[in-house]
Motif scaffolding. Structure first.
Motif, short mmCIF file in Angstrom:
data_model
loop_
_atom_site.label_atom_id
_atom_site.label_comp_id
_atom_site.label_asym_id
_atom_site.label_seq_id
_atom_site.Cartn_x
_atom_site.Cartn_y
_atom_site.Cartn_z
N SER A 57 37.34 36.01 32.70
CA SER A 57 35.61 35.69 32.71
C SER A 57 34.54 36.80 32.75
CB SER A 57 35.34 35.51 34.29
OG SER A 57 35.72 36.81 34.87
N THR A 58 33.96 36.87 31.60
CA THR A 58 32.99 38.05 31.34
C THR A 58 32.03 38.33 32.97
OG1 THR A 58 31.34 36.30 30.67
CG2 THR A 58 32.28 37.04 29.40
N GLY A 59 32.01 39.90 33.03
CA GLY A 59 31.41 40.07 33.42
C GLY A 59 30.03 40.54 33.86
N THR A 60 29.35 40.21 35.14
CA THR A 60 28.00 41.48 34.76
C THR A 60 27.53 42.61 34.41
OG1 THR A 60 27.80 42.02 37.23
CG2 THR A 60 27.64 39.67 37.36
N THR A 88 39.09 42.20 26.05
CA THR A 88 39.26 42.38 24.46
C THR A 88 37.93 43.36 24.61
OG1 THR A 88 37.09 40.65 24.86
CG2 THR A 88 39.61 40.16 24.21
N SER A 89 37.07 44.20 25.36
CA SER A 89 36.05 44.75 25.67
C SER A 89 36.10 46.11 25.48
CB SER A 89 35.35 44.32 26.79
OG SER A 89 35.34 43.05 27.02
N SER A 90 37.52 47.03 25.94
CA SER A 90 37.84 48.12 25.67
C SER A 90 39.05 48.32 25.35
CB SER A 90 37.62 49.19 26.67
OG SER A 90 37.40 49.86 26.97
N PRO A 91 39.75 49.19 24.83
CA PRO A 91 41.97 49.20 24.92
C PRO A 91 41.53 50.19 26.06
CG PRO A 91 40.41 50.55 22.98
CD PRO A 91 39.16 49.89 23.73
N GLY A 105 36.76 33.65 48.36
CA GLY A 105 37.26 34.09 47.39
C GLY A 105 37.08 35.99 47.93
N VAL A 106 37.17 36.40 46.28
CA VAL A 106 36.78 38.01 46.53
C VAL A 106 36.20 38.30 45.18
CG1 VAL A 106 39.25 38.21 44.97
CG2 VAL A 106 37.82 39.70 46.77
N ASN A 107 35.26 39.01 44.98
CA ASN A 107 34.62 39.97 43.91
C ASN A 107 35.32 40.60 43.53
OD1 ASN A 107 31.96 37.92 43.20
ND2 ASN A 107 31.32 38.44 45.27
N VAL A 108 35.00 41.23 42.35
CA VAL A 108 36.01 42.70 41.75
C VAL A 108 35.07 42.90 40.72
CG1 VAL A 108 38.02 41.77 42.35
CG2 VAL A 108 37.29 41.40 39.84
N ARG A 109 35.07 44.46 40.61
CA ARG A 109 34.45 44.95 39.60
C ARG A 109 35.29 45.41 38.76
NH1 ARG A 109 29.80 48.41 41.66
NH2 ARG A 109 28.60 46.16 41.97
N VAL A 110 34.68 45.49 37.58
CA VAL A 110 36.17 45.67 36.49
C VAL A 110 35.96 47.21 35.48
CG1 VAL A 110 37.64 45.28 33.94
CG2 VAL A 110 36.96 43.55 36.44
N THR A 111 35.71 47.98 35.41
CA THR A 111 35.55 49.14 34.67
C THR A 111 36.96 50.13 34.69
OG1 THR A 111 36.12 50.89 36.48
CG2 THR A 111 34.02 49.56 36.83
N ASN A 112 36.57 51.00 33.65
CA ASN A 112 37.29 51.41 32.13
C ASN A 112 37.74 52.60 33.31
OD1 ASN A 112 35.35 54.06 32.33
ND2 ASN A 112 34.70 53.46 30.01
N GLY A 120 32.44 42.59 29.07
CA GLY A 120 33.32 41.89 28.37
C GLY A 120 34.23 40.63 28.48
N ALA A 121 34.77 40.21 27.99
CA ALA A 121 35.78 38.87 28.03
C ALA A 121 37.00 39.35 28.82
CB ALA A 121 36.68 38.08 27.44
N CYS A 122 37.52 39.51 30.29
CA CYS A 122 38.67 40.88 30.96
C CYS A 122 39.48 39.23 31.70
CB CYS A 122 38.26 41.41 31.17
SG CYS A 122 39.75 42.22 32.28
N ARG A 123 40.80 39.76 31.21
CA ARG A 123 42.13 39.01 32.57
C ARG A 123 41.71 40.02 33.88
NH1 ARG A 123 44.76 34.40 32.15
NH2 ARG A 123 44.30 34.45 29.94
N VAL A 124 42.38 38.73 34.90
CA VAL A 124 42.29 39.66 36.51
C VAL A 124 43.31 38.88 36.55
CG1 VAL A 124 41.83 40.02 38.56
CG2 VAL A 124 40.61 40.42 36.80
N ASN A 125 44.75 39.33 36.80
CA ASN A 125 45.67 38.69 37.81
C ASN A 125 45.36 39.05 38.93
OD1 ASN A 125 46.77 38.07 35.54
ND2 ASN A 125 47.03 39.78 34.76
#
Length: 137
Positions: A57-60, A88-91, A105-112, A120-125
């Motif tokens: 999904s993409t994030g806020t 695809t957002s950041s290596p 459910g759960v809300n997660v925050r994805v950061t570098n 951007g689009a990111c897979r979360v397992n």
């Protein structure tokens, strides 16, 4: 009748097939295998429910994403482990932080690694382990 390493019988060539009998033997072997595996898994996790999934999904703007498993799965909020898959957002190194957790459910925050949001689009397992919801009292 010979068997596979998991105990599933199969007919030999050159022997007249008895399809109803052969199918029953196979079904009973699979049933026994599944029952034994389920019993062993239940003993290992102490009656907990285990769910696993992967979502892209993409994030806020803050990098937040929602992972939902729906109502009627867990009685209380489970323990959740989430980790990044491809992005695809950041290596750069991707960090997943759990921000809110509930029974559905759960809300997660994805950061570098520097803490900047990955929107951007990111897979979360993820894996969730918790007490199963029950309709019995």
């Amino acid at each position: 009748m010979p068997q596979t390493t998991r105990g599933y019988p199969y007919p030999l060539g050159g022997v007249a097939p008895d399809v109803p009998y052969d199918m029953q033997q196979l079904a009973e072997a699979i049933d026994l295998d599944v029952t034994e595996t389920t019993t062993a898994l239940s003993a290992l996790i102490g009656g907990k429910r285990v769910l696993a999934g992967s979502s892209v999904s993409t994030g806020t703007a803050a990098g937040d994403r929602n992972i939902s498993w729906g109502a009627g799965v867990f009685a209380t909020a489970p323990v959740v482990i989430a980790c990044p898959g491809d992005t695809t957002s950041s290596p750069a190194t991707v960090v997943v932080l759990q921000s809110t957790l509930g029974t559905t459910g759960v809300n997660v925050r994805v950061t570098n690694a520097a803490g900047a949001a990955i929107t951007g689009a990111c897979r979360v397992n993820w894996i969730a382990v918790g007490t199963p919801y029950s309709t019995t009292k």
